[in-house]
Design a protein around this motif. Structure first.
Motif, PDB file in Angstrom:
ATOM      1  N   UNK A   1     -38.712  -6.654 -68.639  1.00  0.00           N
ATOM      2  CA  UNK A   1     -38.404  -5.448 -68.648  1.00  0.00           C
ATOM      3  C   UNK A   1     -37.006  -4.970 -68.155  1.00  0.00           C
ATOM      4  N   UNK A   2     -36.527  -3.750 -68.406  1.00  0.00           N
ATOM      5  CA  UNK A   2     -35.133  -3.138 -68.071  1.00  0.00           C
ATOM      6  C   UNK A   2     -35.076  -3.134 -66.599  1.00  0.00           C
ATOM      7  N   UNK A   3     -34.033  -3.346 -66.219  1.00  0.00           N
ATOM      8  CA  UNK A   3     -33.782  -3.201 -64.421  1.00  0.00           C
ATOM      9  C   UNK A   3     -32.544  -2.194 -64.681  1.00  0.00           C
ATOM     10  N   UNK A   4     -32.386  -1.540 -63.494  1.00  0.00           N
ATOM     11  CA  UNK A   4     -31.292  -0.480 -63.334  1.00  0.00           C
ATOM     12  C   UNK A   4     -30.403  -1.151 -62.020  1.00  0.00           C
ATOM     13  N   UNK A   5     -29.009  -1.337 -62.717  1.00  0.00           N
ATOM     14  CA  UNK A   5     -28.123  -1.811 -61.663  1.00  0.00           C
ATOM     15  C   UNK A   5     -27.282  -0.541 -61.529  1.00  0.00           C
ATOM     16  N   UNK A   6     -26.983  -0.349 -60.267  1.00  0.00           N
ATOM     17  CA  UNK A   6     -25.928   0.738 -59.881  1.00  0.00           C
ATOM     18  C   UNK A   6     -24.997   0.317 -58.804  1.00  0.00           C
ATOM     19  N   UNK A   7     -23.847   0.520 -59.142  1.00  0.00           N
ATOM     20  CA  UNK A   7     -22.848  -0.006 -58.279  1.00  0.00           C
ATOM     21  C   UNK A   7     -22.040   1.363 -57.855  1.00  0.00           C
ATOM     22  N   UNK A   8     -21.923   1.395 -56.343  1.00  0.00           N
ATOM     23  CA  UNK A   8     -21.123   2.346 -55.825  1.00  0.00           C
ATOM     24  C   UNK A   8     -19.860   1.821 -55.510  1.00  0.00           C
ATOM     25  N   UNK A   9     -18.618   2.508 -55.808  1.00  0.00           N
ATOM     26  CA  UNK A   9     -17.179   1.747 -55.596  1.00  0.00           C
ATOM     27  C   UNK A   9     -16.422   3.115 -54.815  1.00  0.00           C
ATOM     28  N   UNK A  10     -15.786   2.537 -53.997  1.00  0.00           N
ATOM     29  CA  UNK A  10     -14.849   3.442 -53.303  1.00  0.00           C
ATOM     30  C   UNK A  10     -13.383   2.973 -53.380  1.00  0.00           C
ATOM     31  N   UNK A  11     -12.350   3.651 -53.547  1.00  0.00           N
ATOM     32  CA  UNK A  11     -10.928   3.228 -53.215  1.00  0.00           C
ATOM     33  C   UNK A  11     -10.113   3.715 -52.412  1.00  0.00           C
ATOM     34  N   UNK A  12     -11.002   4.087 -51.112  1.00  0.00           N
ATOM     35  CA  UNK A  12     -10.720   4.541 -49.999  1.00  0.00           C
ATOM     36  C   UNK A  12     -10.047   3.230 -48.994  1.00  0.00           C
ATOM     37  N   UNK A  13      -9.141   3.125 -48.519  1.00  0.00           N
ATOM     38  CA  UNK A  13      -8.651   2.037 -47.506  1.00  0.00           C
ATOM     39  C   UNK A  13      -8.846   2.187 -45.955  1.00  0.00           C
ATOM     40  N   UNK A  14      -9.325   1.310 -45.298  1.00  0.00           N
ATOM     41  CA  UNK A  14      -9.602   1.141 -44.032  1.00  0.00           C
ATOM     42  C   UNK A  14      -8.905  -0.176 -43.527  1.00  0.00           C
ATOM     43  N   UNK A  15      -9.229  -0.117 -42.091  1.00  0.00           N
ATOM     44  CA  UNK A  15      -8.760  -1.454 -41.592  1.00  0.00           C
ATOM     45  C   UNK A  15      -9.720  -2.663 -41.775  1.00  0.00           C
ATOM     46  N   UNK A  16     -11.075  -2.224 -42.500  1.00  0.00           N
ATOM     47  CA  UNK A  16     -12.164  -3.369 -43.021  1.00  0.00           C
ATOM     48  C   UNK A  16     -11.733  -3.917 -44.415  1.00  0.00           C
ATOM     49  N   UNK A  17     -11.055  -2.988 -45.310  1.00  0.00           N
ATOM     50  CA  UNK A  17     -10.812  -3.403 -46.543  1.00  0.00           C
ATOM     51  C   UNK A  17      -9.606  -4.441 -46.859  1.00  0.00           C
TER      52      UNK A  17
END
Length: 175
Positions: free
Chosen positions: A102-118
């Motif tokens: 069956x179909x599966x839902x893939x959702x991706x959350x993306x942020x372009x905000x920089x931090x000391x961890x990125x």
């Protein structure tokens, strides 16, 4: 979907905010609206993918060859992985999260905000309620969004993963 309020939670699906964008593509290369071109914040992607029943018993992986900058990946509402780097592949074992046949839902959350961890690191500064500015030399060079190939594939559970060769004897006439 551009999440301009940064309060949405779409792990199970984006719903009515549909907008078709090509993948792979860095968003700054495809948007024409000036506000979206300068957008700093969160965006969401959604895609349905079919997992054939013939994959039952195999290990199934979801591979992203490039997501910029930080990301969280969900399948059928379950978080399967995340990354804080704009560079390098993300390979996730999604065998247990898929519904086969069956179909599966893939959702991706993306942020372009920089931090000391990125990677690359930097700082995102809020200049007013509606505008954020990235403060880093790399901000203009980091692709935003799913900018490289995405692949869902299966492999047998018994497989060669790595190999190591060691030279036992090395002489002038034989190796």
């Amino acid at each position: 979907y551009f999440d301009k309020t940064d309060t949405a939670s779409y792990e199970s699906g984006i719903g009515v905010h549909n907008r078709v964008v090509p993948v792979p593509a860095a968003l700054q290369d495809i948007v024409v609206d000036e506000e979206e071109a300068d957008y700093c914040g969160t965006i969401w992607y959604e895609r349905s993918v079919f997992a054939p029943k013939s994959w039952l018993g195999d290990d199934v992986f979801l591979r992203f060859d490039g997501i910029g900058l930080s990301s969280i990946i969900y399948i059928n509402g379950i978080e399967v992985g995340h990354s804080q780097s704009a560079y390098g592949a993300i390979i996730l074992n999604v065998t247990k999260q898929l519904h086969y046949g069956e179909d599966n839902k893939v959702v991706v959350k993306v942020s372009n905000e920089f931090s000391s961890q990125t990677v690359p690191s930097g700082q995102t500064v809020v200049t007013n309620e509606k505008h954020k500015v990235t403060a880093t030399d790399a901000a203009d060079r980091v692709p935003f969004g799913i900018y490289d190939t995405v692949t869902l594939y299966s492999v047998p559970p018994t497989r060669l993963v790595d190999i190591h060769a060691r030279t036992i004897s090395l002489e002038a006439n034989e190796a």
